[in-house]
Scaffold this active site. Structure first.
Site, mmCIF file in Angstrom:
data_model
loop_
_atom_site.group_PDB
_atom_site.id
_atom_site.type_symbol
_atom_site.label_atom_id
_atom_site.label_comp_id
_atom_site.label_asym_id
_atom_site.label_seq_id
_atom_site.Cartn_x
_atom_site.Cartn_y
_atom_site.Cartn_z
ATOM 1 N N ASN A 1 1.185 -2.653 5.248
ATOM 2 C CA ASN A 1 0.239 -1.487 5.405
ATOM 3 C C ASN A 1 -1.002 -1.398 4.557
ATOM 4 O O ASN A 1 -2.107 -0.778 4.841
ATOM 5 C CB ASN A 1 1.178 -0.157 5.126
ATOM 6 C CG ASN A 1 0.233 1.025 4.883
ATOM 7 O OD1 ASN A 1 -0.398 1.616 5.706
ATOM 8 N ND2 ASN A 1 -0.034 1.339 3.620
ATOM 9 N N ALA B 1 -13.187 -5.964 12.817
ATOM 10 C CA ALA B 1 -12.960 -7.458 12.997
ATOM 11 C C ALA B 1 -11.765 -7.907 12.416
ATOM 12 O O ALA B 1 -11.093 -8.685 12.782
ATOM 13 C CB ALA B 1 -14.495 -7.987 12.818
ATOM 14 N N ALA B 2 -11.619 -7.345 11.105
ATOM 15 C CA ALA B 2 -10.153 -7.929 10.298
ATOM 16 C C ALA B 2 -9.179 -7.441 10.988
ATOM 17 O O ALA B 2 -8.340 -8.159 11.196
ATOM 18 C CB ALA B 2 -10.467 -7.179 8.983
ATOM 19 N N LYS B 3 -8.947 -6.038 11.580
ATOM 20 C CA LYS B 3 -7.926 -5.527 12.304
ATOM 21 C C LYS B 3 -7.778 -6.220 13.506
ATOM 22 O O LYS B 3 -6.547 -6.370 14.022
ATOM 23 C CB LYS B 3 -8.274 -3.934 12.278
ATOM 24 C CG LYS B 3 -7.986 -3.464 11.089
ATOM 25 C CD LYS B 3 -6.871 -3.592 10.220
ATOM 26 C CE LYS B 3 -6.627 -2.839 9.205
ATOM 27 N NZ LYS B 3 -5.242 -2.893 8.537
ATOM 28 N N TYR C 1 -14.510 -4.062 8.976
ATOM 29 C CA TYR C 1 -12.900 -3.664 9.045
ATOM 30 C C TYR C 1 -12.387 -3.995 10.408
ATOM 31 O O TYR C 1 -11.432 -4.130 10.646
ATOM 32 C CB TYR C 1 -13.230 -2.301 8.585
ATOM 33 C CG TYR C 1 -11.850 -1.468 8.875
ATOM 34 C CD1 TYR C 1 -10.702 -1.886 8.026
ATOM 35 C CD2 TYR C 1 -11.376 -0.622 9.875
ATOM 36 C CE1 TYR C 1 -9.373 -1.129 8.172
ATOM 37 C CE2 TYR C 1 -10.368 -0.176 9.937
ATOM 38 C CZ TYR C 1 -9.149 -0.350 9.221
ATOM 39 O OH TYR C 1 -8.140 0.316 9.371
ATOM 40 N N GLY D 1 0.890 -1.364 0.010
ATOM 41 C CA GLY D 1 0.045 -0.009 0.057
ATOM 42 C C GLY D 1 0.897 1.003 0.094
ATOM 43 O O GLY D 1 0.673 2.052 0.874
ATOM 44 N N ALA D 2 1.897 1.097 -1.031
ATOM 45 C CA ALA D 2 2.777 2.257 -0.863
ATOM 46 C C ALA D 2 2.800 3.373 -1.612
ATOM 47 O O ALA D 2 3.606 4.433 -1.358
ATOM 48 C CB ALA D 2 4.233 1.523 -1.072
ATOM 49 N N SER E 1 -5.355 -0.834 13.709
ATOM 50 C CA SER E 1 -6.204 0.285 13.892
ATOM 51 C C SER E 1 -6.749 0.199 15.296
ATOM 52 O O SER E 1 -6.923 -0.664 15.893
ATOM 53 C CB SER E 1 -7.270 -0.014 12.951
ATOM 54 O OG SER E 1 -8.629 0.939 13.137
#
Length: 268
Positions: A86, A159-161, A157, A14-15, A144
């Site tokens: 990232n 939950a994924a983090k 989101y 994600g750069a 997060s």
């Protein structure tokens, strides 16, 4: 402080913008060689071009892509010392926030986990053998504040983090004795494209609150999220913490979570 990163090889996902761009810039400034992965480049990433930077176009929701990015790092720079996972946030074509658990469908949940958790799992799976071949390494997973502060907004989101945080702890336990440290950095709201782009979080919240994009970022969001500093986080502030964590100067830090969130997380 010399972070002792000169000549070390890093992959940053994600750069092309936001936190990933700031991490890439910071690692280059510290003397690292960086493979920057993103779906496309950007003028800001292009401006960093030089012998120590290679951009790899990659859609990290493709199961094969993370491994190919790591392979490119070993091919070009001879190994891998650092991985910064990232890439994350809204999957391609998705705008956040979502206000209720009832909003995301099964497909939404799958896309969210593919982008925010499974892409990191695959990158780590590819990176660990390359790091072990060099005697160790450092992984930072960008999580997060929502991972530790559940809320109905962006529930998929968050939950994924939360899964990312659990994964980080497990990896730190398994691989610390073999020289690989794994930590998370948990930003709060960061002034990135997620917020600033047309149709992004600031526009969505502006529609809900009857204000405008700038007012949301400058006043509404900091107040709504009870940010102690009264402002959104700047990407460079997250990047500085990432750089310290991947540095040998943090040799005894593993399995930890660092909040860079303007005071969003209140819990001990």
């Amino acid at each position: 402080m010399d972070l002792q990163l000169s000549g070390r090889v890093a992959v940053v996902t994600g750069a092309s913008k936001g936190i990933g761009l700031a991490v890439t810039r910071t690692l280059l400034e510290e003397g690292a060689q960086v493979v920057a992965a993103s779906r496309g480049s950007s003028p800001e990433l292009d401006a960093l071009a030089g012998p120590d930077l290679v951009h790899v176009p990659a859609d990290l929701t493709d199961p094969e892509a993370p491994g190919l990015v790591v392979a490119r790092a070993t091919e070009v720079f001879g190994g891998l010392d650092i991985l910064v996972n990232n890439a994350g946030g809204p999957p391609p074509g998705v705008s956040l926030p979502r206000m209720s658990f009832l909003t995301p469908t099964d497909d939404d949940w799958r896309a969210m986990f593919e982008f925010n958790l499974f892409s990191a799992v695959r990158a780590i799976r590819a990176a660990i053998p390359a790091m072990l071949a060099r005697g160790g390494g450092a992984i930072v997973n960008v999580s997060s504040g929502g991972a530790r502060r559940p809320a109905p907004m962006n529930v998929d989101y968050n939950a994924a983090k939360a899964g990312m945080n659990n994964l980080t702890k497990a990896l730190s336990e398994e691989f610390a004795s073999r020289g690989i440290r794994v930590n998370t950095v948990s930003p709060g709201p960061v002034r990135t494209a997620w917020w600033t782009e047309e149709g992004g979080a600031a526009d969505i919240l502006a529609g809900v609150t009857g204000t405008d994009r700038d007012t949301v970022m400058d006043d509404v969001a900091p107040e709504m999220m009870a940010l102690t500093t009264g402002r959104l986080v700047e990407p460079r502030e997250v990047a500085d913490v990432v750089a310290l964590l991947v540095s040998p100067r943090s040799a005894s830090t593993t399995g930890a979570d660092f909040a860079v969130d303007s005071g969003f997380l209140k819990e001990i």
